[in-house]
Design a protein around this motif. Structure first.
Motif, short mmCIF file in Angstrom:
data_model
loop_
_atom_site.label_atom_id
_atom_site.label_comp_id
_atom_site.label_asym_id
_atom_site.label_seq_id
_atom_site.Cartn_x
_atom_site.Cartn_y
_atom_site.Cartn_z
N TYR B 30 0.82 -1.20 0.00
CA TYR B 30 0.00 0.00 0.00
C TYR B 30 0.86 1.26 0.00
O TYR B 30 0.63 2.19 -0.77
CB TYR B 30 -0.94 -0.02 1.21
N GLU B 31 1.88 1.28 0.87
CA GLU B 31 2.77 2.44 0.95
C GLU B 31 3.51 2.66 -0.37
O GLU B 31 3.74 3.80 -0.77
CB GLU B 31 3.79 2.27 2.09
N ARG B 34 1.18 4.26 -2.76
CA ARG B 34 0.97 5.63 -2.34
C ARG B 34 2.12 6.52 -2.82
O ARG B 34 1.92 7.63 -3.31
CB ARG B 34 0.90 5.65 -0.82
N ILE B 37 1.91 7.06 -6.50
CA ILE B 37 0.88 8.05 -6.84
C ILE B 37 1.41 9.46 -6.65
O ILE B 37 1.25 10.32 -7.52
CB ILE B 37 -0.38 7.84 -5.97
N THR B 38 2.09 9.71 -5.51
CA THR B 38 2.58 11.07 -5.27
C THR B 38 3.66 11.45 -6.29
O THR B 38 3.94 12.62 -6.49
CB THR B 38 3.15 11.25 -3.85
N THR B 72 -4.48 -5.84 -5.48
CA THR B 72 -5.69 -5.15 -5.02
C THR B 72 -5.36 -4.09 -3.98
O THR B 72 -5.93 -3.00 -3.96
CB THR B 72 -6.69 -6.16 -4.42
N GLU B 73 -4.42 -4.42 -3.10
CA GLU B 73 -4.00 -3.49 -2.06
C GLU B 73 -3.47 -2.19 -2.69
O GLU B 73 -3.80 -1.09 -2.26
CB GLU B 73 -2.91 -4.14 -1.21
N GLY B 76 -6.19 -0.14 -4.15
CA GLY B 76 -6.93 0.60 -3.13
C GLY B 76 -6.46 2.04 -3.04
O GLY B 76 -7.26 2.97 -2.95
N ALA B 77 -5.14 2.21 -3.07
CA ALA B 77 -4.57 3.56 -3.00
C ALA B 77 -4.97 4.36 -4.24
O ALA B 77 -5.34 5.54 -4.15
CB ALA B 77 -3.06 3.49 -2.89
N GLU B 79 -7.62 3.81 -6.07
CA GLU B 79 -9.06 4.05 -5.97
C GLU B 79 -9.33 5.30 -5.13
O GLU B 79 -10.17 6.13 -5.47
CB GLU B 79 -9.73 2.82 -5.32
N MET B 80 -8.54 5.44 -4.05
CA MET B 80 -8.73 6.58 -3.16
C MET B 80 -8.48 7.89 -3.91
O MET B 80 -9.28 8.83 -3.83
CB MET B 80 -7.80 6.45 -1.96
N THR B 81 -7.38 7.95 -4.66
CA THR B 81 -7.12 9.21 -5.38
C THR B 81 -8.10 9.39 -6.54
O THR B 81 -8.51 10.49 -6.84
CB THR B 81 -5.68 9.28 -5.96
N ARG B 83 -11.21 8.61 -6.54
CA ARG B 83 -12.42 9.24 -5.98
C ARG B 83 -12.17 10.72 -5.72
O ARG B 83 -13.07 11.54 -5.86
CB ARG B 83 -12.83 8.53 -4.69
N GLY B 84 -10.96 11.04 -5.32
CA GLY B 84 -10.59 12.44 -5.08
C GLY B 84 -10.71 13.26 -6.35
O GLY B 84 -11.28 14.35 -6.36
#
Lengths: 133, 334
Positions: B30-31, B34, B37-38, B72-73, B76-77, B79-81, B83-84
């Motif tokens: 996940y990290e 993340r 993404i950044t 999938t994990e 998830g990250a 998916e979060m962005t 939605r943002g």
């Protein structure tokens, strides 16, 4: 009985414990695989804030019942410095820089309900709920 | 983190999780996502590192449910962005609607001011002229002069209103961004200015002018104003005007150089303001709106406008237009 739990969070590895506990409870309550990932993701974000900004706190995982509907409640609490401007903290990019949609606003979008109370010196409490449908 | 570094870390996390199923490893996945993404990495970058990882026979032999759990994990990250961005997009759409409405109200207002005031002004001018004709030489000479000044002023105000109208139109936007050959815009502007060019015996040349993505009308308006100014502010000697373009990392810089009277550094701030005139209207006719229109149009496109000049040695006006995404190779991963 579903395993409600309180996980003490002071360091990175505690985030894993909270995630695992959240995932386990969500599985017991009947959340699907994708929703369990989103729940773990939201826990990561709030637990990570505790480690990063407050130093220590806890994540409480509990079962919710509203009429016939079941849900999961995740409460992240700390007694850290608190947030001066909660509204600003809920804006994208406030604490996460370039990552639009990460952090607190990101977790809000993964859950059905999201509340945050905080003030300078009072610590921060984030309450999130997700309902089973 | 390079794409290679991303791939290596992903493959290591995948094989570790597949062998022990530990939540801590999933958390690392996940990290990692993340962090990706950044750094602006996209879903296809993730797809690529996943494909590279599962091409390894050791990982192919592992528990496939765990392999999917790691992917999938990471998703998830994303998916979060995602939605943002979706939410941000809705907010922007609302703000944009508001902006368009307020813009159109403003433009209606400016149009009404510019247009509706023309008619009574025209009437004032007409009566002034009638007055002049009817009483020419019958009042004292001072009165004749005052009447003639009134008429000149009315005409000037009428020009100012026309300028205001064109200023209001320049803010209108609306025209889509298309491929525009700057050279063809240059040719068209020169055609419009043909009379002045031949009267002044001017030489207007250009360097290599590319095809860029922009709004044709806006570019025409800017070049028309800058070249026409260059011709106007070169008295005496035949004007020599040169238009050139240069590609920068994020924008195009287009320049119009002349051998005119130059601009006093003290006038630097005034020169781009509406109705501000730096030179007397008697020597250089005009209402003082051209550069204001240029600035409004250029800034509306996300560019800048400025000049280099030495009094007596000519001026060069520069403006930038942003390079559009279609002109650059796509950002990585997409």
């Amino acid at each position: 009985l579903p395993s409600d739990r309180v996980v003490t969070v002071t360091q990175g590895t505690d985030i894993n414990v909270a995630r695992e506990a959240g995932r386990a409870l969500a599985a017991e309550l009947g959340f699907g695989a994708s929703e369990r990932v989103l729940i773990a993701t939201a826990i990561s974000e709030v637990a990570r804030n505790i480690v990063e900004f407050a130093g220590s706190g806890e994540v409480e995982l509990a079962t919710l019942r509203r009429g016939t509907i079941t849900g999961i409640s995740i409460i992240a609490r700390d007694r850290g410095p608190g947030i001066d401007d909660v509204e600003a903290a809920m804006r994208d990019g406030f604490t996460t820089g370039s990552g639009l949609g990460l952090g607190l606003p990101g977790s809000r979008r993964l859950m059905d309900e999201f509340e945050i109370t905080s003030g300078p010196g009072d610590g921060t409490t984030v309450t999130m709920r997700k309902w089973l449908r | 983190m390079t794409q290679e570094g991303f791939a290596q870390r992903y493959a290591r996390i995948l094989s570790e999780y597949a062998s022990n199923g530990d939540e801590g490893i999933l958390s690392q996945a996940y990290e990692l996502a993340r962090e990706a993404i950044t750094q602006g990495r996209g879903l296809l970058d993730l797809a690529e590192v996943h494909r590279l990882a599962i091409e390894q026979p050791a990982i192919m032999a592992m528990d496939q449910l765990r392999v999917v759990a790691v992917l999938t994990e990471c998703l998830g990250a994303f998916e979060m962005t995602h939605r943002g961005y979706r939410e941000a997009n809705l907010t922007l759409q609302g703000l944009n609607r508001e902006l368009l409405r307020s813009n159109s109200e403003l433009s209606v207002f400016a149009h009404a001011v510019g247009h509706d005031l023309q008619q009574p002004l025209y009437t004032i001018d007409l009566y002034t002229q009638l007055l002049g004709r009817r009483f020419q030489g019958k009042l004292d000479p001072k009165a004749d002069e005052l009447i003639s000044r009134m008429s000149v002023t009315a005409k000037h105000m009428s020009e100012m209103l026309a300028g205001l109208l064109s200023f209001a139109r320049s803010g209108g936007g609306g025209e889509p961004i298309t491929r525009v050959d700057i050279e063809s815009v240059f040719d068209q502007v020169l055609l419009d200015l043909a009379v002045t060019v031949s009267e002044k015996n001017a030489r207007v040349t250009h360097g290599s002018l590319p095809t860029i993505y922009t709004r044709r009308l806006h570019l025409t308006q800017i070049l028309q104003n800058l070249i026409s100014n260059a011709l106007k502010f070169t008295p005496g000697t035949p004007p020599i005007v040169h238009v050139s373009a240069e590609r920068g990392a994020r924008d195009w810089t287009i320049s119009v150089a002349d051998n005119g009277i130059g601009i006093d550094p003290a006038d630097r701030d005034r020169i781009f303001k509406v109705f501000e005139r730096v030179k007397s209207e008697h020597d250089y006719p005009g209402v003082g709106i051209g550069l204001a229109v240029c600035r409004q149009v250029v800034e509306g496109e996300g560019g800048r406008i400025w000049f280099d000049s030495r009094v007596g040695a000519g001026s060069t006006f520069h403006f930038t237009l942003p390079v559009q995404h279609d002109e650059t190779p796509g950002p990585r991963g997409w």
